[in-house]
Design a protein around this motif. Structure first.
Motif, PDB file in Angstrom:
ATOM      1  N   ARG A  52      -3.738 -35.190  93.804  1.00  0.00           N
ATOM      2  CA  ARG A  52      -3.673 -33.978  94.628  1.00  0.00           C
ATOM      3  C   ARG A  52      -2.507 -33.129  94.124  1.00  0.00           C
ATOM      4  NH1 ARG A  52      -3.084 -35.116 100.671  1.00  0.00           N
ATOM      5  NH2 ARG A  52      -3.875 -32.983 100.816  1.00  0.00           N
ATOM      6  N   PRO A  53      -2.655 -32.482  92.971  1.00  0.00           N
ATOM      7  CA  PRO A  53      -1.506 -31.800  92.352  1.00  0.00           C
ATOM      8  C   PRO A  53      -0.948 -30.659  93.177  1.00  0.00           C
ATOM      9  CG  PRO A  53      -3.549 -31.229  91.233  1.00  0.00           C
ATOM     10  CD  PRO A  53      -3.872 -32.365  92.165  1.00  0.00           C
ATOM     11  N   GLY A  54      -1.728 -30.121  94.111  1.00  0.00           N
ATOM     12  CA  GLY A  54      -1.268 -28.976  94.887  1.00  0.00           C
ATOM     13  C   GLY A  54      -0.322 -29.305  96.014  1.00  0.00           C
ATOM     14  N   VAL A  55      -0.091 -30.589  96.310  1.00  0.00           N
ATOM     15  CA  VAL A  55       0.866 -30.975  97.342  1.00  0.00           C
ATOM     16  C   VAL A  55       2.064 -31.636  96.668  1.00  0.00           C
ATOM     17  CG1 VAL A  55      -0.917 -31.243  99.094  1.00  0.00           C
ATOM     18  CG2 VAL A  55      -0.202 -33.236  97.756  1.00  0.00           C
ATOM     19  N   TYR A  56       3.209 -31.626  97.352  1.00  0.00           N
ATOM     20  CA  TYR A  56       4.400 -32.209  96.747  1.00  0.00           C
ATOM     21  C   TYR A  56       4.224 -33.701  96.471  1.00  0.00           C
ATOM     22  CZ  TYR A  56       7.025 -27.907  97.538  1.00  0.00           C
ATOM     23  OH  TYR A  56       7.471 -26.600  97.503  1.00  0.00           O
ATOM     24  N   PHE A  57       3.556 -34.389  97.388  1.00  0.00           N
ATOM     25  CA  PHE A  57       3.208 -35.778  97.114  1.00  0.00           C
ATOM     26  C   PHE A  57       1.951 -36.130  97.887  1.00  0.00           C
ATOM     27  CE2 PHE A  57       3.329 -40.385  97.957  1.00  0.00           C
ATOM     28  CZ  PHE A  57       3.283 -40.833  96.637  1.00  0.00           C
ATOM     29  N   ASP A  97      14.777 -37.339  77.988  1.00  0.00           N
ATOM     30  CA  ASP A  97      14.406 -37.348  79.408  1.00  0.00           C
ATOM     31  C   ASP A  97      13.632 -36.089  79.770  1.00  0.00           C
ATOM     32  OD1 ASP A  97      15.576 -39.809  79.837  1.00  0.00           O
ATOM     33  OD2 ASP A  97      17.448 -39.002  80.650  1.00  0.00           O
ATOM     34  N   PHE A  98      14.063 -34.962  79.220  1.00  0.00           N
ATOM     35  CA  PHE A  98      13.326 -33.708  79.441  1.00  0.00           C
ATOM     36  C   PHE A  98      11.885 -33.843  78.942  1.00  0.00           C
ATOM     37  CE2 PHE A  98      11.723 -30.159  76.872  1.00  0.00           C
ATOM     38  CZ  PHE A  98      11.422 -29.240  77.869  1.00  0.00           C
ATOM     39  N   ALA A  99      11.718 -34.388  77.738  1.00  0.00           N
ATOM     40  CA  ALA A  99      10.388 -34.520  77.142  1.00  0.00           C
ATOM     41  C   ALA A  99       9.512 -35.465  77.953  1.00  0.00           C
ATOM     42  CB  ALA A  99      10.510 -35.004  75.702  1.00  0.00           C
ATOM     43  N   LYS A 100      10.088 -36.576  78.421  1.00  0.00           N
ATOM     44  CA  LYS A 100       9.338 -37.513  79.264  1.00  0.00           C
ATOM     45  C   LYS A 100       8.892 -36.834  80.551  1.00  0.00           C
ATOM     46  CE  LYS A 100      11.931 -41.519  77.596  1.00  0.00           C
ATOM     47  NZ  LYS A 100      13.062 -42.413  77.913  1.00  0.00           N
ATOM     48  N   SER A 101       9.781 -36.042  81.131  1.00  0.00           N
ATOM     49  CA  SER A 101       9.440 -35.345  82.367  1.00  0.00           C
ATOM     50  C   SER A 101       8.345 -34.308  82.126  1.00  0.00           C
ATOM     51  CB  SER A 101      10.686 -34.668  82.947  1.00  0.00           C
ATOM     52  OG  SER A 101      10.379 -33.970  84.130  1.00  0.00           O
ATOM     53  N   ALA A 102       8.428 -33.596  81.002  1.00  0.00           N
ATOM     54  CA  ALA A 102       7.416 -32.588  80.687  1.00  0.00           C
ATOM     55  C   ALA A 102       6.038 -33.225  80.577  1.00  0.00           C
ATOM     56  CB  ALA A 102       7.781 -31.876  79.386  1.00  0.00           C
ATOM     57  N   MET A 103       5.957 -34.304  79.809  1.00  0.00           N
ATOM     58  CA  MET A 103       4.673 -34.985  79.636  1.00  0.00           C
ATOM     59  C   MET A 103       4.201 -35.601  80.950  1.00  0.00           C
ATOM     60  SD  MET A 103       2.587 -37.746  78.913  1.00  0.00           S
ATOM     61  CE  MET A 103       3.698 -39.136  78.829  1.00  0.00           C
ATOM     62  N   SER A 104       5.129 -36.189  81.714  1.00  0.00           N
ATOM     63  CA  SER A 104       4.769 -36.820  82.984  1.00  0.00           C
ATOM     64  C   SER A 104       4.254 -35.806  83.990  1.00  0.00           C
ATOM     65  CB  SER A 104       5.983 -37.561  83.558  1.00  0.00           C
ATOM     66  OG  SER A 104       6.375 -38.623  82.711  1.00  0.00           O
ATOM     67  N   ASN A 105       4.822 -34.605  83.983  1.00  0.00           N
ATOM     68  CA  ASN A 105       4.339 -33.565  84.894  1.00  0.00           C
ATOM     69  C   ASN A 105       2.927 -33.124  84.540  1.00  0.00           C
ATOM     70  OD1 ASN A 105       6.154 -32.439  87.073  1.00  0.00           O
ATOM     71  ND2 ASN A 105       7.605 -32.681  85.400  1.00  0.00           N
ATOM     72  N   LEU A 106       2.620 -33.093  83.248  1.00  0.00           N
ATOM     73  CA  LEU A 106       1.259 -32.755  82.836  1.00  0.00           C
ATOM     74  C   LEU A 106       0.285 -33.842  83.274  1.00  0.00           C
ATOM     75  CD1 LEU A 106      -0.796 -31.034  81.279  1.00  0.00           C
ATOM     76  CD2 LEU A 106      -0.081 -32.215  79.194  1.00  0.00           C
ATOM     77  N   VAL A 107       0.611 -35.097  82.969  1.00  0.00           N
ATOM     78  CA  VAL A 107      -0.264 -36.211  83.337  1.00  0.00           C
ATOM     79  C   VAL A 107      -0.284 -36.399  84.851  1.00  0.00           C
ATOM     80  CG1 VAL A 107      -0.593 -38.702  83.120  1.00  0.00           C
ATOM     81  CG2 VAL A 107       0.022 -37.357  81.108  1.00  0.00           C
ATOM     82  N   GLY A 108       0.882 -36.266  85.496  1.00  0.00           N
ATOM     83  CA  GLY A 108       0.947 -36.378  86.951  1.00  0.00           C
ATOM     84  C   GLY A 108       0.290 -35.220  87.668  1.00  0.00           C
ATOM     85  N   GLY A 109       0.005 -34.135  86.928  1.00  0.00           N
ATOM     86  CA  GLY A 109      -0.701 -32.985  87.498  1.00  0.00           C
ATOM     87  C   GLY A 109      -2.206 -33.082  87.360  1.00  0.00           C
ATOM     88  N   ILE A 110      -2.711 -34.218  86.901  1.00  0.00           N
ATOM     89  CA  ILE A 110      -4.157 -34.407  86.842  1.00  0.00           C
ATOM     90  C   ILE A 110      -4.694 -34.582  88.258  1.00  0.00           C
ATOM     91  CG2 ILE A 110      -6.010 -35.969  86.097  1.00  0.00           C
ATOM     92  CD1 ILE A 110      -4.377 -36.561  83.596  1.00  0.00           C
ATOM     93  N   GLY A 111      -5.718 -33.841  88.586  1.00  0.00           N
ATOM     94  CA  GLY A 111      -6.323 -33.921  89.910  1.00  0.00           C
ATOM     95  C   GLY A 111      -7.763 -34.378  89.832  1.00  0.00           C
TER      96      GLY A 111
END
Length: 844
Positions: A103-108, A393-407
């Motif tokens: 549910r990428p549109g909610v904070y969690f 850490d920045f790069a890990k976060s960038a990739m994680s946000n993309l993958v974690g933004g899968i809905g």
């Protein structure tokens, strides 16, 4: 008289005696004449009636056929392609990705990959801040909340995720872990840890709401299990007092999940000030915040006499008294720091062992985090390349946000063709996809998704194949895929009506061919897994239909030319009619749209598509000769130069009916009337010509798709112009439109700021850098210059994106070409995440 009648007249005049009618005797004449007259009249009437009936029949059949054909045309836009589906039939084929933060549109939030899933989500606020009259209740990712930062720090797309949210006074860490077992996707646990951001805030109160509900039209049972609360119930009857009890768990059941239990656990009971719950009905998931707020009451604690904002327990309208609740919320108000764990257990998971919480949760989370870090370094080699720990850490976060933004979405689009008077619904379908921005674009976009998967495919090829499969299954019988997917009420509620309807003459660039090219380029067939070959074979018929749609629906007036449909030919308020389907929106095209335009970028996309189709055909043993021949034809540099190279301006360009002298002017106001909008003013008549007053991203497409010969003089000219600071070059990256172009940084209407008319976009910069890298390793006269440009452009992009991230806490949609500042929406961890493969230099 027509030529046909003349011919008949001549034939009649030349009749022979033999062919003339027999002459009658006078005695027979009267009777015979009468009988012949009656007979002839009857025959004429029969012939006339027969002709009339035949004519009416033909007309009737024609009318019916016309209506049938029109009906057929009307239904094509929302008729699915009849080829086999590409996505595997059940999410249970990938059990480790059955549950997730989909549910990428909610904070969690948590969700399963079911058509009508159980939804879990989080809301929070600080009571001390709310005392001013505004709760500032956080729920949907919203730029208006002005959070300093939020996003996933680590997320593997399968087993776990760790997110940090920095609010004004508090910092939340939301994490989850999944655990396989049973027949219904296994278990998961989520942990919400809240810390004060300043020491003096320790002991202040924060309120968390964790809720469960059912997706659109979902049917199931949610049964709250209550616990005793300290709320003052004196003066209330028993039926009222039962409302003010907290929850220990929720028992539930759905068809797909079977029986399950969700329990709530507080790490430090001493920090808990108040608990409560809400059990009610809600019409749709996008209404949960409103439903929660309507269930809030101001209550007084029995022992401390403190007043709390509290949920009202079981709350049903009179007409809903017999309904089962489909929305249950657990509230906990506690002193900072505060921790809440939510444990979901599937009833079919019989041998789970110890409950997944506390130290057990810590151990499993730590195991997954360590695996993530090892895998990340193996994939991207940033430590090996000398990047600092902070940069990694920045790069890990960038990739994680993309993958974690899968809905995971389910629903139907609204579509329309020229044959439909009104929009019609597409068929209901699921979509597993990443999103460009959780705050502003929390839904699927076709051309964005190709860029997303240039990264996701490097991280997890199985996820990429699954994403592409879901997109290709949205293809209609024409081979068209709606370019924007707004599926389900949660997605629909956040999109203005004017952007909801998708039209079947408009299709975004086929960027999935970029992904397939990167995944299989230079890979021997022996190195391709059996599963990947199976997926390519399943995908092939739909790739053929998609390719055919582009090649036939968007062709131009000459062989080898193409143009984007959908530009407004009668626009009075636009400085340059937008080309939304190109993905480049307001990028300047020919000033006056016509059907004989030639769009360079579209030609290059189709060239790439033909090359990839030929390559895939070779891999899976299909007939690919026609694709190879098309690629050879379209990549021919002589033909390309004839149709798109302006010798006068020494650049590649579109072609069309164009004038350079177009401005926006405001008509004279009429007394007493509102001030009129500015309208388009053309002070020079347009002529058919190259749009060579414009130099920008479109001009670079022959370079981007790497079809220019290494010794091409046009390649040399492009590389020379690329470094010119008066054109595209900045120390932050390549601007989208040169400073010398007439529409550089110009508004397209007085209300629409420039979008692709100057700002720096990471996706196109990535494609240019990748192409420069290619030409830097291919022998030719421009090899050294390509290498120098590549190194400098790459360094500029990485330095600026990192600088803005440190400064603002976000990766941005675009970057200002004058000072490099992030702008547009945030976080934009869609294609701007392509900064990662630029860091790692992993282009194939």
């Amino acid at each position: 008289m027509t030529g046909g009648n003349k011919k008949l007249h001549v034939i009649g005049a030349s009749e022979t005696k033999k062919n003339r009618p027999k002459v009658l005797k006078s005695s027979d004449h009267s009777t015979h004449s009468h009988n012949q007259g009656v007979s002839t009249l009857n025959i004429s009437r029969k012939q006339h009636n027969g002709s009339l009936y035949t004519g009416v029949g033909v007309i009737a059949i024609s009318v019916v056929s016309w209506f049938v054909y029109q009906g057929y045309l009307e239904t094509r836009v929302n008729s699915p392609l009849t080829e086999d589906k590409v996505a595997f039939p059940s999410s249970h084929d990938f059990p480790e990705r059955y549950w997730g933060s989909f549910r990428p549109g909610v904070y969690f939030g948590m969700k399963s990959r079911d058509t009508h899933s159980l939804l879990a989500g989080l809301m929070w606020f600080m009571p001390d801040v709310a005392a001013a009259g505004n709760l500032n209740l956080r729920h949907l990712c919203d730029q208006g909340d002005n959070l300093e930062q939020y996003g996933w720090k680590e997320h593997d797309g399968r087993n776990f995720g760790v997110q940090v949210i920095i609010d004004k006074f508090i910092q939340l860490e939301t994490s989850f872990v999944t655990k396989l077992g049973g027949n219904h996707g296994g278990d998961w646990t989520a942990r919400i840890q809240v810390e004060p951001r300043m020491k003096e805030l320790k002991g202040q109160q924060v309120t968390l709401y964790f809720y469960l509900t059912l997706d659109d039209n979902g049917k199931g049972l949610l049964q709250p299990i209550r616990m005793i609360d300290n709320m003052d119930t004196s003066g209330m009857d028993a039926s009222e007092s039962v409302k003010f009890l907290g929850l220990s768990a929720v028992h539930g059941h759905t068809e797909k999940l079977g029986d399950f239990r969700v329990s709530f656990h507080h790490a430090n009971q001493q920090s808990i000030v108040h608990t409560a719950f809400l059990s009610t009905t809600v019409g749709s998931p996008h209404l949960v915040k409103d439903a929660l707020q309507s269930g809030l009451r101001l209550m007084e604690d029995k022992r401390s006499k403190e007043r709390h904002i509290s949920l009202a327990g079981a709350l049903f309208a009179k007409e809903d008294n017999l309904k089962q609740p489909n929305f249950v919320v657990h509230q906990v108000t506690g002193k900072l720091p505060l921790q809440l764990e939510i444990v979901y257990e599937s009833n079919s998971f019989a041998e789970r062992g110890i409950l997944l919480r506390g130290e057990v949760y810590d151990a499993l989370l730590q195991k997954y985090r360590e695996q993530f870090r090892i895998q990340f370094e193996n994939k991207f080699r940033l430590n090996e390349k000398g990047f600092s720990e902070e940069e990694q850490d920045f790069a890990k976060s960038a990739m994680s946000n993309l993958v974690g933004g899968i809905g995971y979405f389910y629903g139907s689009s609204k579509v329309q063709s020229v044959h439909n008077k009104e929009p019609v619904p597409y068929w209901n379908a699921p979509l597993y996809t990443a999103v460009p921005s959780r705050s502003f674009f929390p839904r699927g976009f076709l051309w964005d998704e190709g860029f997303h998967n240039l990264i996701i495919s490097q991280w997890d090829r199985e996820i990429s194949f699954d994403i592409m499969a879901h997109w290709f299954d949205l293809m209609n019988v024409e081979g068209w895929i709606p370019r924007e997917q707004i599926l389900g009420s949660e997605a629909r509620a956040r999109v203005p009506d004017e952007f909801v309807v998708q039209r079947n003459n408009q299709g975004n660039p086929p960027t999935f061919f970029l992904v397939l090219d990167a995944m299989f380029k230079n890979r021997p067939v022996r190195d391709i897994s059996t599963l990947e070959l199976e997926q390519l074979n399943r995908m092939w018929p739909r790739l053929v239909s998609w390719y055919n749609w582009f090649n036939t629906s968007l062709h131009g007036s000459e062989p080898g030319t193409y143009y984007w449909r959908g530009r407004d030919t009668a626009s009075a308020r636009e400085l340059n009619p937008k080309s939304l389907s190109s993905g480049l929106d307001d990028y300047p095209r020919a000033s006056h749209p016509t059907t004989y335009e030639r769009h360079l970028d579209l030609r290059c996309w189709i060239t790439l598509a033909a090359k990839v189709m030929a390559s895939i055909a070779d891999i899976i043993g299909r007939e690919g000769r026609k694709y190879h021949e098309t690629f050879v034809f379209l990549s021919n540099n002589e033909l390309l130069n004839a149709q798109h190279w302006s010798e006068k301006a020494k650049r590649y360009a579109d072609y069309g009916l164009h004038s350079s002298n177009v401005t926006l002017r405001r008509p004279k106001s009429i007394a007493g009337q509102p001030k009129p909008d500015k309208i388009r003013w053309v002070s020079e008549e347009p002529t058919p010509r190259f749009v060579d007053d414009t130099f920008g991203y479109v001009s670079l497409f022959p370079l981007i798709v790497e079809i220019l010969q290494p010794d091409s003089p046009q390649l040399g000219q492009l590389l020379q112009d690329l470094r010119n600071p008066n054109l595209l070059w900045t120390k932050y990256g390549l601007r989208s439109l040169s400073k010398t172009s007439p529409l550089y940084n110009k508004r397209n209407t007085e209300h629409d700021p420039p979008y692709w008319r100057g700002p720096i976009w990471i996706n196109v910069n990535y494609l240019v850098a990748r192409a420069l890298h290619h030409y830097s390793v291919v022998e030719g006269p421009h090899q050294t210059r390509a290498l120098l440009l590549y190194n400098e452009l790459r360094e500029n992009l990485i330095t600026n994106v990192l600088r803005e991230y440190r400064k603002t806490g976000y990766i941005w949609e675009q970057y200002n070409d004058a000072n490099g500042a992030g702008q547009g929406c945030r976080p934009f961890t869609g294609w701007s995440t392509l900064i990662l493969p630029l860091m790692s230099e992993t282009y194939v």
